[in-house]
Write an enzyme that holds these catalytic residues in place. Sequence first.
Site, PDB file in Angstrom:
ATOM      1  N   GLY A 122      -0.926   1.896  -3.487  1.00 43.42           N
ATOM      2  CA  GLY A 122      -0.277   3.203  -3.466  1.00 43.42           C
ATOM      3  C   GLY A 122       0.997   3.273  -2.656  1.00 43.42           C
ATOM      4  N   ASN A 159       4.067   8.691  -0.474  1.00 40.93           N
ATOM      5  CA  ASN A 159       4.441  10.107  -0.606  1.00 40.93           C
ATOM      6  C   ASN A 159       3.265  11.020  -0.971  1.00 40.93           C
ATOM      7  OD1 ASN A 159       4.315   8.930  -3.114  1.00 40.93           O
ATOM      8  ND2 ASN A 159       5.997  10.127  -3.954  1.00 40.93           N
ATOM      9  N   SER A 184      -0.426   2.593   1.114  1.00 45.72           N
ATOM     10  CA  SER A 184       0.800   2.170   1.802  1.00 45.72           C
ATOM     11  C   SER A 184       0.498   2.035   3.291  1.00 45.72           C
ATOM     12  CB  SER A 184       1.882   3.224   1.596  1.00 45.72           C
ATOM     13  OG  SER A 184       2.899   3.056   2.550  1.00 45.72           O
ATOM     14  N   GLU A 186       3.570   2.650 -12.042  1.00 45.85           N
ATOM     15  CA  GLU A 186       4.195   3.964 -11.848  1.00 45.85           C
ATOM     16  C   GLU A 186       5.316   3.760 -10.842  1.00 45.85           C
ATOM     17  OE1 GLU A 186       3.646   6.545 -13.496  1.00 45.85           O
ATOM     18  OE2 GLU A 186       1.693   6.203 -14.392  1.00 45.85           O
ATOM     19  N   GLY A 232       9.789   3.991  -9.752  1.00 51.00           N
ATOM     20  CA  GLY A 232      10.776   4.989  -9.340  1.00 51.00           C
ATOM     21  C   GLY A 232      11.567   5.580 -10.487  1.00 51.00           C
ATOM     22  N   CYS A 270       8.744  10.622  -6.919  1.00 51.99           N
ATOM     23  CA  CYS A 270       9.285   9.664  -7.886  1.00 51.99           C
ATOM     24  C   CYS A 270       9.920  10.322  -9.094  1.00 51.99           C
ATOM     25  CB  CYS A 270       8.169   8.746  -8.350  1.00 51.99           C
ATOM     26  SG  CYS A 270       6.754   9.682  -8.958  1.00 51.99           S
ATOM     27  N   GLU A 285      -0.921   7.387 -16.339  1.00 50.69           N
ATOM     28  CA  GLU A 285      -2.005   7.934 -15.541  1.00 50.69           C
ATOM     29  C   GLU A 285      -2.332   9.311 -16.113  1.00 50.69           C
ATOM     30  OE1 GLU A 285      -0.529   7.211 -11.290  1.00 50.69           O
ATOM     31  OE2 GLU A 285      -2.268   5.909 -11.511  1.00 50.69           O
TER      32      GLU A 285
HETATM   33  P1  NDP Z   1       7.033   0.260  -2.275  1.00 53.94           P
HETATM   34  O1  NDP Z   1       7.348  -0.293  -3.594  1.00 53.94           O
HETATM   35  O2  NDP Z   1       7.766  -0.209  -1.106  1.00 53.94           O
HETATM   36  O3  NDP Z   1       5.479   0.035  -1.963  1.00 53.94           O
HETATM   37  C1  NDP Z   1       4.457   0.435  -2.848  1.00 53.94           C
HETATM   38  C2  NDP Z   1       3.150  -0.236  -2.432  1.00 53.94           C
HETATM   39  O4  NDP Z   1       3.181  -1.624  -2.772  1.00 53.94           O
HETATM   40  C3  NDP Z   1       2.878  -0.188  -0.936  1.00 53.94           C
HETATM   41  O5  NDP Z   1       1.492  -0.011  -0.715  1.00 53.94           O
HETATM   42  C4  NDP Z   1       3.353  -1.536  -0.487  1.00 53.94           C
HETATM   43  O6  NDP Z   1       2.803  -1.921   0.733  1.00 53.94           O
HETATM   44  C5  NDP Z   1       2.884  -2.409  -1.623  1.00 53.94           C
HETATM   45  N1  NDP Z   1       3.553  -3.698  -1.763  1.00 53.94           N
HETATM   46  C6  NDP Z   1       4.779  -4.074  -1.330  1.00 53.94           C
HETATM   47  N2  NDP Z   1       5.048  -5.349  -1.706  1.00 53.94           N
HETATM   48  C7  NDP Z   1       3.978  -5.785  -2.403  1.00 53.94           C
HETATM   49  C8  NDP Z   1       3.639  -7.008  -3.075  1.00 53.94           C
HETATM   50  N3  NDP Z   1       4.480  -8.035  -3.112  1.00 53.94           N
HETATM   51  N4  NDP Z   1       2.445  -7.106  -3.693  1.00 53.94           N
HETATM   52  C9  NDP Z   1       1.596  -6.059  -3.702  1.00 53.94           C
HETATM   53  N5  NDP Z   1       1.848  -4.888  -3.077  1.00 53.94           N
HETATM   54  C10 NDP Z   1       3.022  -4.739  -2.443  1.00 53.94           C
HETATM   55  O7  NDP Z   1       7.159   1.842  -2.454  1.00 53.94           O
HETATM   56  P2  NDP Z   1       7.122   2.972  -1.333  1.00 53.94           P
HETATM   57  O8  NDP Z   1       5.790   3.008  -0.694  1.00 53.94           O
HETATM   58  O9  NDP Z   1       8.346   2.833  -0.520  1.00 53.94           O
HETATM   59  O10 NDP Z   1       7.234   4.261  -2.255  1.00 53.94           O
HETATM   60  C11 NDP Z   1       8.431   4.719  -2.742  1.00 53.94           C
HETATM   61  C12 NDP Z   1       8.647   4.282  -4.176  1.00 53.94           C
HETATM   62  O11 NDP Z   1       7.519   4.600  -4.965  1.00 53.94           O
HETATM   63  C13 NDP Z   1       9.808   4.978  -4.835  1.00 53.94           C
HETATM   64  O12 NDP Z   1      10.567   4.078  -5.608  1.00 53.94           O
HETATM   65  C14 NDP Z   1       9.140   5.980  -5.745  1.00 53.94           C
HETATM   66  O13 NDP Z   1       9.939   6.382  -6.813  1.00 53.94           O
HETATM   67  C15 NDP Z   1       7.914   5.269  -6.148  1.00 53.94           C
HETATM   68  N6  NDP Z   1       6.890   6.210  -6.547  1.00 53.94           N
HETATM   69  C16 NDP Z   1       6.542   6.294  -7.879  1.00 53.94           C
HETATM   70  C17 NDP Z   1       5.627   7.211  -8.313  1.00 53.94           C
HETATM   71  C18 NDP Z   1       5.227   7.280  -9.749  1.00 53.94           C
HETATM   72  O14 NDP Z   1       4.153   7.797 -10.049  1.00 53.94           O
HETATM   73  N7  NDP Z   1       6.002   6.793 -10.693  1.00 53.94           N
HETATM   74  C19 NDP Z   1       5.001   8.154  -7.379  1.00 53.94           C
HETATM   75  C20 NDP Z   1       5.380   7.946  -6.003  1.00 53.94           C
HETATM   76  C21 NDP Z   1       6.313   7.016  -5.633  1.00 53.94           C
HETATM   77  P3  NDP Z   1       3.510  -1.468   2.125  1.00 53.94           P
HETATM   78  O15 NDP Z   1       4.215  -0.184   1.893  1.00 53.94           O
HETATM   79  O16 NDP Z   1       2.349  -1.338   3.012  1.00 53.94           O
HETATM   80  O17 NDP Z   1       4.461  -2.563   2.405  1.00 53.94           O
END
Ligand code: NDP
Length: 481
Positions: free
Chosen positions: A150, A153, A178, A250, A252, A284, A455
């Site tokens: 996840g 946000n 996250s 899902e 950005g 997002c 979803e």
């Molecule tokens: P990130 O892409 O940075 O992280 C998403 C999740 O993936 C986090 O739990 C993160 O861990 C994990 N992660 C990071 N690298 C890896 C990897 N190599 N393998 C597996 N997991 C990994 O997103 P943010 O948390 O910064 O969220 C913001 C982004 O999410 C924006 O781009 C937004 O648009 C998108 N988003 C999309 C939504 C949708 O439904 N389409 C809804 C909400 C947000 P950690 O953070 O602990 O490093």
Amino acid sequence: MTHNAQPAASLFIDGTFVEGEGAALPVLYPYTGQEIASLREATANQVALACQAAARAQPAWAAMAPADRGRILSRAAAIIRDRNEELSRLETLDTGKPIQETLVADWASGAAALEYFGGLAATVTGQMIPLGRDWAYTRREALGVCAGIGAWNYPSQIACWKAAPALAMGNAMVFKPSEETPLGALKLAEILIEAGAPAGIFNVVQGRGEVGAALVTDPRVAKVSLTGSVPTGRRVYAAAAEGMRHVTMELGGKSPLIVFDDASLEDAVGAAILANFYSSGQICSNGTRVFLQQGIAARFLDRLAERLATIRTGDPLDPDTQFGPIINGTQAGKIRAAIAAGQDAGARLVCGGAGEGAFIPPTVFADATDEMAITRDEIFGPVMTTLTFADEAEAVARANATGFGLAAGVFTRDLTRAHRVVAALEAGTCWINAYNLTPVEMPFGGVKMSGLGRENGTAAIEHYSQLKTVYVGMGAVEAPY
Ligand code: NDP
């Protein structure tokens, strides 16, 4: 005021809290920066144990009558609704989002998903295919162990949106929130057990990207559902492909919101506010490229600035607060850099700007061009870019000129134009005379770089199950030799 949100332990594996044995993971309240909980990451071994527990528990869960699984999910929804206030407070501490929002948008939406998929569980049936003497039928079966990852946000909503359809279809899940917002998923794990889910069906591991990467590549994992950014999505999709795992991505967006001259000005302004500033813009699907037809642009910007001037910013736990802080300093720094780049590029700041500390005010740019970074890149903060256009064909072409395709909105009183325009927009989720409403009944997801899979809605069922086809021979087998 100091807050304490320390859970019993950092991880939840096989029905119980387990302390993480990896690196420290402090949880900060975005409003004050105060540490509200001190967690530890899972080690690779603990991720494997969580997957093992899920794999062990899943077959019996899948063998249950779907209505019985559904009842457990519905019970979990009822528990969440009973405790909405306490859970929303925790969500506010974890995310910094105003309590005014978390009370109605986070766990409430999670409960709706558990209730919806709980009810749907028993309605999933196969096909009977007549073939003359013989016949065939299909079974929709669970995938096995699903990994959920996840973003920060909507941490609890995301956990529920993934767990509800996965569990309804007889899968088990290992969820990694996250690192910024690890608390809600632990509550969900506890609530599911209280509702009667067997141990091991929903597990939570904590950690940064490497923990997510270990989870995605665990040999027991059959499916990965990620909510995150496009770069992370690319990495996770590639890692999942190696094991031929199913994926839901899902990701950005930089979604267009097109406002025609004939739109209701007040409604269009209201929707643009919801499309850019709810959750301090950290959504997002936000409509961050607002295309204004030339005849309405000036009136729109005047009214927008007027309404934004009334926004109440402040302590997220104060029920009157409408607008909270940014999740953390790094993210606030990125947003400020994007705002500065917009000004340097020559866009006009209608209102807002850098702000102070954890707060960045609602920021609106006018006179932007399609080439500017503020128009092209996802900022994931309270920054709206407005652009003007002359006619429908131009608006559609410019709205589609992006690699993203998560969402889009159209405001017009012309019915046929509304439907014609959404049909032409390259986006997975569209709104006509509305924005950012995502009821669980409605499939949600993106096209192009914004992801794949859906979803919610009945569509999600397909993404958490696989089809088995069974040919039934009803007579003698005629072999040629
Ligand atoms: P990130 O892409 O940075 O992280 C998403 C999740 O993936 C986090 O739990 C993160 O861990 C994990 N992660 C990071 N690298 C890896 C990897 N190599 N393998 C597996 N997991 C990994 O997103 P943010 O948390 O910064 O969220 C913001 C982004 O999410 C924006 O781009 C937004 O648009 C998108 N988003 C999309 C939504 C949708 O439904 N389409 C809804 C909400 C947000 P950690 O953070 O602990 O490093």
